[in-house]
Design a protein around this motif. Structure first.
Motif, PDB file in Angstrom:
ATOM      1  N   ARG A  26       2.212   9.789   1.840  1.00 37.18           N
ATOM      2  CA  ARG A  26       3.639  10.106   1.817  1.00 37.18           C
ATOM      3  C   ARG A  26       3.890  11.612   1.837  1.00 37.18           C
ATOM      4  N   ASP A  27       3.070  12.356   1.095  1.00 37.23           N
ATOM      5  CA  ASP A  27       3.218  13.811   1.091  1.00 37.23           C
ATOM      6  C   ASP A  27       2.983  14.381   2.486  1.00 37.23           C
TER       7      ASP A  27
ATOM      8  N   LEU B 142       9.029  16.959   8.435  1.00 43.60           N
ATOM      9  CA  LEU B 142       9.816  18.183   8.350  1.00 43.60           C
ATOM     10  C   LEU B 142       9.430  19.136   9.482  1.00 43.60           C
ATOM     11  N   ILE B 143       8.112  19.270   9.681  1.00 39.35           N
ATOM     12  CA  ILE B 143       7.631  20.163  10.736  1.00 39.35           C
ATOM     13  C   ILE B 143       8.145  19.693  12.101  1.00 39.35           C
ATOM     14  N   PHE B 144       8.070  18.383  12.334  1.00 45.19           N
ATOM     15  CA  PHE B 144       8.517  17.857  13.624  1.00 45.19           C
ATOM     16  C   PHE B 144      10.024  18.014  13.787  1.00 45.19           C
ATOM     17  N   ALA B 145      10.750  17.834  12.691  1.00 44.68           N
ATOM     18  CA  ALA B 145      12.201  17.997  12.762  1.00 44.68           C
ATOM     19  C   ALA B 145      12.537  19.441  13.126  1.00 44.68           C
TER      20      ALA B 145
ATOM     21  N   TRP C 251       0.799  -1.227   0.000  1.00 46.89           N
ATOM     22  CA  TRP C 251       0.000   0.000   0.000  1.00 46.89           C
ATOM     23  C   TRP C 251       0.824   1.267   0.000  1.00 46.89           C
ATOM     24  N   TRP C 252       1.983   1.227   0.704  1.00 46.07           N
ATOM     25  CA  TRP C 252       2.729   2.482   0.867  1.00 46.07           C
ATOM     26  C   TRP C 252       3.324   2.984  -0.450  1.00 46.07           C
TER      27      TRP C 252
END
Ligand SMILES: Nc1ncnc2c1ncn2[C@@H]1O[C@H](COP(=O)(O)OP(=O)(O)OP(=O)(O)O)[C@@H](O)[C@H]1O
Ligand SMILES: [Mg+2]
Lengths: 248, 405
Positions: free
Chosen positions: B260-261, B268-271, B252-253
């Motif tokens: 995925r987007d 990115l936000i969490f990083a 599925w992935w």
């Protein structure tokens, strides 16, 4: 035990260079208690710092047991750790440590085992009259008691040399006398050499010898002892002084 | 042991300041774990949604997703029934759903539009749950009388375009595998919304059988295998692939583009959040440690005079920083667990995400990996900040440090 030759120490502040020590020489025998006297700003602390290996930025030579002191900062640290004890005017106990821990600290640095440490610390604390106060922190002790802890801390590792910069200046007369006696008693039993900067006449009276610093020069060396009260003669223009003056 | 005790007393010595420093670490831990845990919870939801949408595994002819077909079902699978029967016996498998992708023209008799169609089995609507929202009508019936028109579901935009509603008849036109045009009438059974307007203008669903008749083929485009447990996907992937080595099995992935987007964006936000928090913690601890060390300059001088090496002095302060970090992170973890428990009980709803009509409960996933990573990160930062501050403190000449007032 300790010998210093032609020590010159200058402080540079901006453009001006002030000489705190203008070439001093002298020597101290093992087991001797020597007072370093002189007016404020004469360079007492400066000389003590050099002799105690706290300051290595000077000209001249320093000998420990006839061995020239050289080497870097780590060698000096090792030397202080093993052979030199310090007593400060403001006691400088570690606030977070109990009296016991403060006294134990130098033994930790010399890697003594735990049971030996405990025995030595308790015994010396008892000798300085602090039995029962072992587990108090500095802020729970009076100034005199704190300085007793400091004396115990300086002497517990049986150092060759103890450097004390005005150890009684913050204490009242009575307490000061006690501290002086303690230093002498404990020091004598282990053949420790003392170099004490002091204004205190009771201190100088109890010393073997007094070195007089004035304006960065060592002016006279009055020989005396505790046993036979000395007659203080001001031998102006003693050999060191003459030698030094011509040097500067 | 001695130095731990010492560090502890030093922490207690200036309680207010230590408390402040610890509080910063607590908040940082809480923010990292709560936001990260919420992210993981969201990812989990999206993963399950994606897998439900496409099926955990998609069986196709090799290269199906890369090559364009010249005519419908050119690269389709034949004999899907055998595969379906085989996997329906597997107790990890929830459903095996063949489907036919096809395109063509749709007409209401007066107006014609392009459609993108999917022929599905009735089971699609049972196995996948509410994957589309019906605005009007219902899902396709399980059985249609042989004499009646087959049923069709239209996207909202398409129904509007053709001005049809439930009960109306539309005609589908498509090319058969033999390259001739074929037409069939369908009765509108429902109108749905997917939340994506572009899709709603084109999308239709018919039953699999009718799609095959329209295209004059017994092939299907792909077979989706739905599993009960998403965690079994990888293992099942290997199993199916070795069973049908001549076919392509896609997990599925690889088809979950939206997931995925979203995941990339949130990663990115969490990083960034992590970096900002790390920086804040570093600055705050550097600052308080700097103050502590300044205050204890004379003590540092004393320790050095007694023969303590610089590295030993720095080490003790670093230990202090590490302990502050430890106390802070442990408290932070405890608070996060309390928050997780609270959210479980309180059942607070998030507003519906775009394209959906239903809100979902806020929850935070507890991840051991994230917890370990965050704690180690924060403790390292605390220790590093203390080390930096102590290093400059321990470098001061001893004489200067001793005469510090
Ligand atoms: N860090 C320094 N920078 C500049 N000059 C200094 C510094 N430390 C000491 N001096 C100067 O060196 C001289 C000797 O100072 P020192 O502290 O050795 O005197 P002291 O005999 O110990 O005086 P006191 O009895 O006040 O302690 C003084 O003139 C002092 O101003
Ligand atoms: Mg002085």
């Amino acid at each position: 035990m300790l010998r210093f030759e032609n020590i010159v120490k200058a402080f540079t502040q901006g453009e001006t260079k002030t000489y705190a020590l203008k070439g001093v020489s002298g020597s101290i025998q093992r087991g001797e208690t020597v007072a370093l006297c002189g007016p404020s700003g004469s360079g007492k602390s400066t000389l003590l710092n050099i002799c105690g290996l706290l300051d290595n930025d000077y000209e001249g030579e320093l000998f420990f047991d006839d061995e020239k002191v050289t080497g870097g900062i780590n060698a000096a640290t090792k030397m202080r750790r093993e052979r030199i004890g310090f007593i400060f005017q403001r006691y400088n106990l570690i606030e977070a440590m109990t009296a016991f821990d403060n006294v134990e600290y130098p033994l930790l640095l010399t890697n003594e085992n735990k049971s030996d440490r405990k025995e030595k610390v308790l015994s010396i604390l008892k000798q300085v009259g602090l039995a029962g106060h072992e587990y108090k922190r500095p802020d729970q002790l009076s100034g005199g008691q704190q300085q007793r802890v400091a004396v115990a801390r300086a002497l517990v590792k049986k150092p060759d040399l103890v450097i004390a910069d005005e150890p009684t200046a913050n204490l009242d007369t009575e307490t000061a006398t006690v501290i002086i006696d303690l230093m002498r008693e404990l020091g004598a039993s282990i053949q420790t050499t003392f170099l004490v900067a002091t204004h205190d006449s009771r201190m100088t009276e109890r010393c073997h010898r007094t070195l007089n610093l004035q304006d960065g020069m060592l002016f006279d060396e009055v020989v005396g002892s505790v046993e036979e009260p000395q007659t203080k003669t001001l031998a102006k223009g003693a050999k060191h002084a003459e030698h030094q003056v011509s040097m500067v | 042991m001695q130095s731990i005790k010492l560090a502890w007393y030093n922490i207690l010595r200036n309680r207010r300041r230590s408390l402040f420093t610890i509080l910063i670490t607590v908040v940082a831990t809480l923010v990292l774990l709560a936001s990260g845990g919420f992210g993981l919870y969201m990812y989990q939801g999206l993963e399950e949604e994606s897998a439900r949408d496409t099926g955990n595994l998609i069986i196709t002819r090799t290269g199906y997703f890369e090559t364009e077909e010249d005519y419908p079902l050119q690269h389709g699978l034949s004999g899907f029934k055998e595969i379906q029967q085989h996997y329906l016996k597997d107790e990890q498998v929830k459903a095996v759903l063949p489907n036919v992708d096809f395109q063509g023209l749709i007409s209401n008799g007066e107006k014609t539009a392009i459609f993108m169609g999917k022929g599905v089995e009735h089971g699609e609507f049972l196995a996948k749950g509410p994957f589309i929202n019906f605005i009007e009508g219902h899902a396709l019936s399980a059985e249609v009388e042989a004499s009646a028109d087959p049923e069709i579901l239209l996207g909202k935009g398409l129904a509007k375009n053709l001005k049809v509603s439930v009960g109306d008849i539309v005609t589908l036109l498509s090319t058969t595998t033999d390259n001739v045009m074929n037409a069939m009438d369908f009765k509108v059974k429902g109108v749905f919304s997917t939340g994506i307007p572009e899709l709603e203008k084109r999308m239709i669903y018919t039953d699999l059988n009718s799609a095959q008749i329209l295209l004059d083929s017994d092939r299907v485009s792909s077979i989706a295998i739905h599993l009960f447990d998403i965690d079994n996907t990888s293992a099942k992937l290997d199993e199916v692939q070795s069973q049908y080595s001549e076919l392509e099995v896609t997990p599925w992935w690889e088809r979950a583009f939206y997931y995925r987007d979203v995941k990339n964006l949130f990663d990115l936000i969490f990083a960034l959040l992590g970096i900002v928090i790390s920086l804040i913690v570093f600055l705050a601890i550097s600052n308080t440690m700097g103050m502590t060390i300044m205050e204890r300059t004379r003590e540092i001088g004393t320790l050095a005079a007694m023969g303590t090496y610089r590295y030993e002095i720095t080490r003790n302060f670093t230990l202090e920083g590490l302990m502050i970090g430890l106390i802070g992170t442990v408290t932070g973890i405890a608070l996060t667990l309390a928050l997780i428990g609270f959210l479980n009980v309180a059942n607070i709803e998030m507003p519906p995400p775009p394209g959906s009509t239903q809100g979902f409960p806020i929850a935070i996933n507890f991840s051991l990996g994230l917890t370990l990573f965050s704690s180690i990160l924060l403790m390292t930062i605390c220790a590093m900040a203390a080390w930096f501050a102590a290093r400059s403190g321990a470098r001061k000449p001893i004489v200067e440090a001793l005469s510090y007032v």
